[in-house]
Design a protein around this motif. Structure first.
Motif, short mmCIF file in Angstrom:
data_model
loop_
_atom_site.label_atom_id
_atom_site.label_comp_id
_atom_site.label_asym_id
_atom_site.label_seq_id
_atom_site.Cartn_x
_atom_site.Cartn_y
_atom_site.Cartn_z
N THR A 77 40.01 48.12 7.13
CA THR A 77 39.73 46.69 7.03
C THR A 77 40.48 46.07 5.86
O THR A 77 41.03 44.97 5.97
N LEU A 78 40.51 46.77 4.74
CA LEU A 78 41.23 46.27 3.56
C LEU A 78 42.71 46.13 3.86
O LEU A 78 43.33 45.11 3.53
N GLY A 223 36.13 39.64 7.00
CA GLY A 223 34.82 39.48 7.62
C GLY A 223 34.83 39.23 9.10
O GLY A 223 33.77 39.02 9.70
N ASP A 224 36.01 39.27 9.74
CA ASP A 224 36.07 38.95 11.16
C ASP A 224 35.67 40.15 12.02
O ASP A 224 36.02 41.28 11.73
N TYR A 225 34.94 39.88 13.07
CA TYR A 225 34.59 40.94 14.03
C TYR A 225 34.73 40.48 15.48
O TYR A 225 34.80 41.30 16.39
N LEU A 237 36.64 47.46 12.76
CA LEU A 237 36.71 47.06 11.38
C LEU A 237 35.29 47.02 10.81
O LEU A 237 34.32 47.21 11.53
N LEU A 238 35.20 46.76 9.54
CA LEU A 238 33.91 46.88 8.87
C LEU A 238 32.87 45.92 9.45
O LEU A 238 31.70 46.29 9.61
N GLY A 244 27.14 46.25 14.68
CA GLY A 244 26.53 47.32 15.46
C GLY A 244 25.23 47.82 14.86
O GLY A 244 24.25 48.06 15.58
N GLN A 245 25.22 47.97 13.54
CA GLN A 245 23.98 48.43 12.89
C GLN A 245 22.89 47.37 12.97
O GLN A 245 21.71 47.70 13.08
N LEU A 246 23.27 46.11 12.93
CA LEU A 246 22.27 45.04 12.92
C LEU A 246 21.72 44.76 14.31
O LEU A 246 20.51 44.57 14.48
N VAL A 247 22.58 44.76 15.33
CA VAL A 247 22.17 44.36 16.67
C VAL A 247 21.88 45.56 17.56
O VAL A 247 20.85 45.61 18.23
N THR A 248 22.80 46.53 17.57
CA THR A 248 22.65 47.65 18.49
C THR A 248 21.70 48.71 17.95
O THR A 248 20.74 49.11 18.62
#
Length: 282
Positions: A77-78, A223-225, A237-238, A244-248
């Motif tokens: 991502t960086l 910050g784009d996904y 990317l991050l 994924g951790q928040l929704v899935t």
């Protein structure tokens, strides 16, 4: 003199009254949400019910630092954010130079409208347009005889560079617009070539504007996904991991801990930019 001092104090008081609500909004809502994010990153999740348990733990950060997946994705991502920033700077520099110093004044407003018009278009429309462009059998493949980047990291970088390019062009254009034409004329009169004039005269004066634009392109790319999910294929990317951790996975504390990484990255980038002294001359 006393009336002038009293008038200045009254003006400051009125300004303080007017700026009070926005500053309060900034502190309570924006900074408060970041504080909640940081606090929740030390919480955990009940493995049976899936509910968030507000118990202090360092397990989330231990997971981030011990699992190589997160380190690999953070580094990727960086590099993507830096790559997009560099591409936009390289593309924006000649475009802004032409708009500010070469184009006729009557056409500059038209060029500015052309640059800013894509900002009014839907983000999703532009991202899906790039999906059509890079897909196998798409316009790029037809124009190049069958070659196309397809869905993956190159398509992600190309799409992000296109999406955030106006945020680089506008500051650089403003930087060129502030440079007096007499400096270019003096450089030519002293025998300098066009390339040397751009390198030794224009670039140092416009560098603060490039740095200002890079803040936008770097932070927005980091910050784009959404675009990554549209054109990135299997690339992650991050921000995709956080989503994924928040929704899935329904693991809000781990998502909060992962969100600290881009937050720290942007803060460090701003500190690095500040050390260059470029922002003082914007």
């Amino acid at each position: 003199m006393g009336h002038q001092v009293a008038g200045d104090q009254g003006m400051k008081a009125r300004l303080g009254f007017l700026l009070g609500p926005p500053l309060l909004w900034l502190v309570v809502i924006y900074l408060g949400s970041i504080a909640v994010l940081l606090v929740s990153s030390f919480w955990t999740v009940n493995g049976f019910t899936g509910e968030v348990v507000p118990t202090f733990t360092l397990d989330n950060y231990a997971t981030i630092f011990t699992d190589p997946l997160y380190g690999t994705v953070a580094l990727r991502t960086l590099l993507v954010a830096l790559g997009v920033t560099l591409i936009d700077a390289v593309v924006a520099f000649p475009m802004a130079l032409y708009m500010a110093k070469v184009a006729r004044p009557s056409r500059r407003a038209l060029y500015l409208v052309a640059v800013t018009t894509p900002l009014w278009a839907s983000y999703l429309v532009k991202a899906y347009a790039w999906r059509i462009l890079v897909e196998p059998g798409g316009p790029i493949a037809a124009a190049t005889g069958g070659y196309t980047p397809g869905f993956g990291l190159p398509a992600t970088i190309m799409t992000l560079a296109y999406l955030w390019l106006p945020y680089m062009i506008i500051p650089v254009y403003a930087g060129f617009d502030r440079v007096p034409d007499s400096l270019f004329e003096a450089s030519y009169d002293l025998g300098a070539s066009t390339w040397r004039t751009i390198r030794n005269v224009a670039f140092p004066l416009v560098f603060p504007a490039i740095v200002a634009g890079s803040i936008f392109t770097f932070a927005l790319s980091f910050g784009d996904y959404i675009a990554v999910g549209i054109v990135g294929g299997k690339t992650q990317l991050l921000a995709n991991l956080i989503y994924g951790q928040l929704v899935t996975a329904n693991n809000q504390p781990l998502a909060a801990a992962l969100s600290v990484i881009p937050l720290v990255a942007v803060v460090l980038y701003l500190l690095a930019v500040r050390r260059t002294g470029a922002l003082e001359n914007v």
